[in-house]
Design an enzyme around this catalytic site. Structure first.
Site, PDB file in Angstrom:
ATOM      1  N   PHE B 122       0.882  -1.170   0.000  1.00 51.90           N
ATOM      2  CA  PHE B 122       0.000   0.000   0.000  1.00 51.90           C
ATOM      3  C   PHE B 122       0.914   1.213   0.000  1.00 51.90           C
ATOM      4  CE2 PHE B 122      -3.078   2.975   1.880  1.00 51.90           C
ATOM      5  CZ  PHE B 122      -4.258   2.599   1.250  1.00 51.90           C
ATOM      6  N   SER B 131       0.835  12.121   5.308  1.00 48.99           N
ATOM      7  CA  SER B 131      -0.582  12.115   5.677  1.00 48.99           C
ATOM      8  C   SER B 131      -1.474  12.960   4.772  1.00 48.99           C
ATOM      9  CB  SER B 131      -0.750  12.650   7.114  1.00 48.99           C
ATOM     10  OG  SER B 131       0.017  11.904   8.002  1.00 48.99           O
ATOM     11  N   GLU B 362       1.545   3.868   9.978  1.00 49.68           N
ATOM     12  CA  GLU B 362       0.150   3.714   9.524  1.00 49.68           C
ATOM     13  C   GLU B 362      -0.757   4.789  10.146  1.00 49.68           C
ATOM     14  OE1 GLU B 362      -1.630  -0.074   8.999  1.00 49.68           O
ATOM     15  OE2 GLU B 362       0.281  -1.063   8.676  1.00 49.68           O
TER      16      GLU B 362
END
Lengths: 246, 379
Positions: B122, B131, B362
């Site tokens: 990913f 972000s 993450e």
């Protein structure tokens, strides 16, 4: 041919806590004993080698209907169960009677496998008793089993030697832990276990004798605490104990 | 309201425990030292169907749901974070394909990755942003029935394994981020050496260089300019995995502290007899139980997530709380060990190195708190 594996539901020994020198069994998950899992794995290997059907037979409380999924996930094709909440710590002769009754309802049985002893009481009697009830030959302490046609070859691990036996099927075989390392079932096998067929047998359990556990503590060992200063005293003490110059 | 596990859930938990005890624990130190997962471990995890545990059978998964996924991942995370995080990222990439992909995309990319023959990645983060989707600089330019991707992606897990990579790029049509499925190791795809990171060793992070990578138009995941929901939804589901890995770490810290407290003696007494140690053990017990039920709940919520924003909030709550608690728990476990807790001979040092990664990866903790506050304050 049907391969039968008899398994006993027991409390998960890893989860038992000891309080006031007594095991606490409340809320402890139920499972099968390790050697029973070896017997099941032996059955799975024989099934794969011979293209047979593998049936697990078990006698226990109602919770067995859930516990049996563990055996069905690990390779059994179907289960024959005797369920009754009165079946607690059943005496070995009673367990053997019910298991033998259940096996009589299965056609074309080639081999009946047991663990050498159950994970809780380890009486080691049920396999022999079932063989006697069914009038079948039995081989204990098996460390390997091969089936060729109608003949089973069983290698028994004895104290100071190995013994290789041949017998015509059907036969009862009790296995030891060294026979194999049970495989770990996959997620898919676990999820499919609940969908495999289960035969619920209505057998009369009234009048069967139950075990009452009075104590399950290990025997207490007491040291004599004799101080030995010289070789002469050591010899004297051993002599007094009857271990020398008998 | 029930707080008990079904027989199937217990068996899946036990299955993972058995695999860990027999196969993973003996090589856990080696994985941490060499920063590499042995091939036989990948094979073993694959044989147990752990790479595609929550996904449907028709796409190669085990269809066991995220509730069972949490239980298995906790056990793996307890013993060795590297393989656990590798599965977690695989499920993050596959989760995005499962949610937004066409049947053809799912059939093409999911089965092999569910079997562990391929591993999904990913790829959002870049050298300039971690972000903010508006800041990504990877570009997708349409050329006939293809898109040409150029850019650099940073800290990408599983980039060194073949399989699909969900990569985000600004496209020249919508000027918004779009998600593409890129076949790793296609022409124009190259990777860096693994970053030498402090924890989660074995689960490698690499930089990925995309140079004129030709991606068929049918590999657009979702719709053009529709990368943002793929990102938020995918990342939210990814948090189920990372929360479970951190939960396993807390359990390991708790058990290591209890064991040491019972074994280590001072003046002839186990240190567990001392109140200062008892208070720390109690803290660990409280932290583990709180995190356990929060994470198990997230697994159940993931099975039935309907409102993406609400699920994203719940995932952020869980991930942030559990990962931050893992840092506290590892530190407390070190305190119980005293000076020995600083020695690499003891498990707690590895746990501490793993723990401090959690709040950063993450979705950094501060960003998660902004997601939580946004939903709480604005609905």
């Amino acid at each position: 041919m049907n391969i039968v594996v008899a398994m006993k539901q027991i409390p998960d020994l890893q989860q038992i806590r000891i309080r006031n020198r007594k095991p606490i069994l409340d809320d402890v998950a139920l499972t099968f004993g390790n050697i029973d899992k070896n017997a099941l794995e032996a059955g799975v290997q024989l099934k794969e080698a011979t293209g047979s059907n593998l049936i697990v037979v078990s006698v226990g409380t109602e919770a067995l209907e859930d516990t049996i999924k563990e055996a069905l996930a690990a390779g059994a094709d179907e289960a024959y169960l005797v369920l009754d909440d009165e079946i607690g710590d059943m005496e070995s002769s009673s367990s053997a009677r019910l298991i033998a009754e259940a096996i009589k309802k299965i056609d074309d049985v080639g081999i009946i496998l047991f663990g050498e002893g159950s994970g809780d009481n380890y009486s080691g009697q049920v396999g022999s008793r079932v063989a006697a009830i069914l009038g079948l030959p039995q081989a204990g302490y098996a460390k390997s089993i091969n089936i060729n046609g109608n003949i089973a070859t069983v290698t028994r691990s004895l104290e100071d030697c190995e013994e290789v036996l041949e017998a015509e099927l059907p036969i009862v075989v009790s296995v030891i832990a060294d026979i194999n390392e049970p495989r770990i079932p996959s997620v898919t096998q676990i999820l499919k276990a609940g969908r495999k067929p289960k035969e619920m047998l209505e057998l009369d359990v009234t009048g069967d004798s139950m075990l009452e556990t009075i104590s399950n503590l290990a025997p207490e060992m007491q040291r004599k605490q004799i101080e030995i200063e010289t070789i002469e005293k050591l010899l004297k003490v051993l002599e007094n104990e009857g271990l020398l110059r008998r | 309201m029930e707080f008990t596990l079904s027989k199937e859930q217990l068996l899946i938990q036990k299955m993972a425990q058995e695999f860990c005890a027999k196969h993973l624990e003996p090589v856990a130190e080696q994985i941490d030292r060499d920063n590499k997962i042995p091939a036989e471990i990948i094979k073993g995890l694959s044989e147990l169907d752990l790479f595609g545990l929550p996904f449907k059978e028709e796409y190669g998964g085990a269809d066991a749901g995220y509730d069972c996924y949490v239980l298995a991942m906790e056990q793996l995370g307890k013993v060795s974070s590297g393989p656990a995080i590798t599965i977690s990222v695989n499920c993050l990439g596959l989760g995005a394909i499962d949610k937004f992909g066409t049947p053809a995309q799912k059939s093409k990319y999911m089965p092999k990755a569910c079997r562990g023959e391929h591993l999904a990645s990913f790829a959002f983060t870049e050298p300039g942003t971690g972000s903010d989707p508006k800041q990504i600089t990877t570009r997708a330019v349409k050329e006939g029935d293809h898109y040409i991707l150029n850019g650099t992606k940073r800290f990408i897990s599983n980039a060194d394994y073949p399989g699909p990579m969900v990569a985000f790029a600004m496209d020249d049509e919508s000027s918004k981020p779009t998600a593409f499925i890129v076949d790793k190791f296609c022409e124009g795809y190259s990777i860096s050496e693994p970053w030498h990171k402090i924890g989660y060793r074995g689960g490698n992070l690499l930089d990925v260089y995309l140079k004129d990578v030709k991606v068929p138009a049918e590999n657009v995941l979702g719709k053009m300019g529709g990368g943002f929901p793929v990102l938020t939804y995918g990342i939210a589901f990814g948090k189920v995995g990372i929360s479970s890995v951190a939960l396993g770490g807390i359990l390991a810290a708790y058990e290591a502290a209890v064991k040491y407290a019972k074994e280590k003696t001072h003046r002839g007494e186990p240190i567990a007899k001392f109140q200062a140690v008892q208070l720390r053990i109690a803290d660990l017990a409280m932290k583990y139980e709180a995190c356990r039920w929060l994470t198990y709940r997230l697994g159940c919520l993931a099975n039935n997530a309907k409102d993406p924003m609400l699920f994203a909030k719940e995932a952020a709550v869980t991930k942030t709380y559990v990962c931050e608690t893992f840092v506290d728990a590892a530190r407390i476990a070190i305190d119980v060990h005293g000076s020995y807790g600083l020695m690499n001979d003891y498990l707690v040092t590895r746990l501490y190195r793993d723990a401090i990664l959690g709040p950063q990866v993450e979705g950094v903790a501060d960003m998660q708190k902004m997601i939580i506050a946004g939903v709480v304050l604005n609905g």
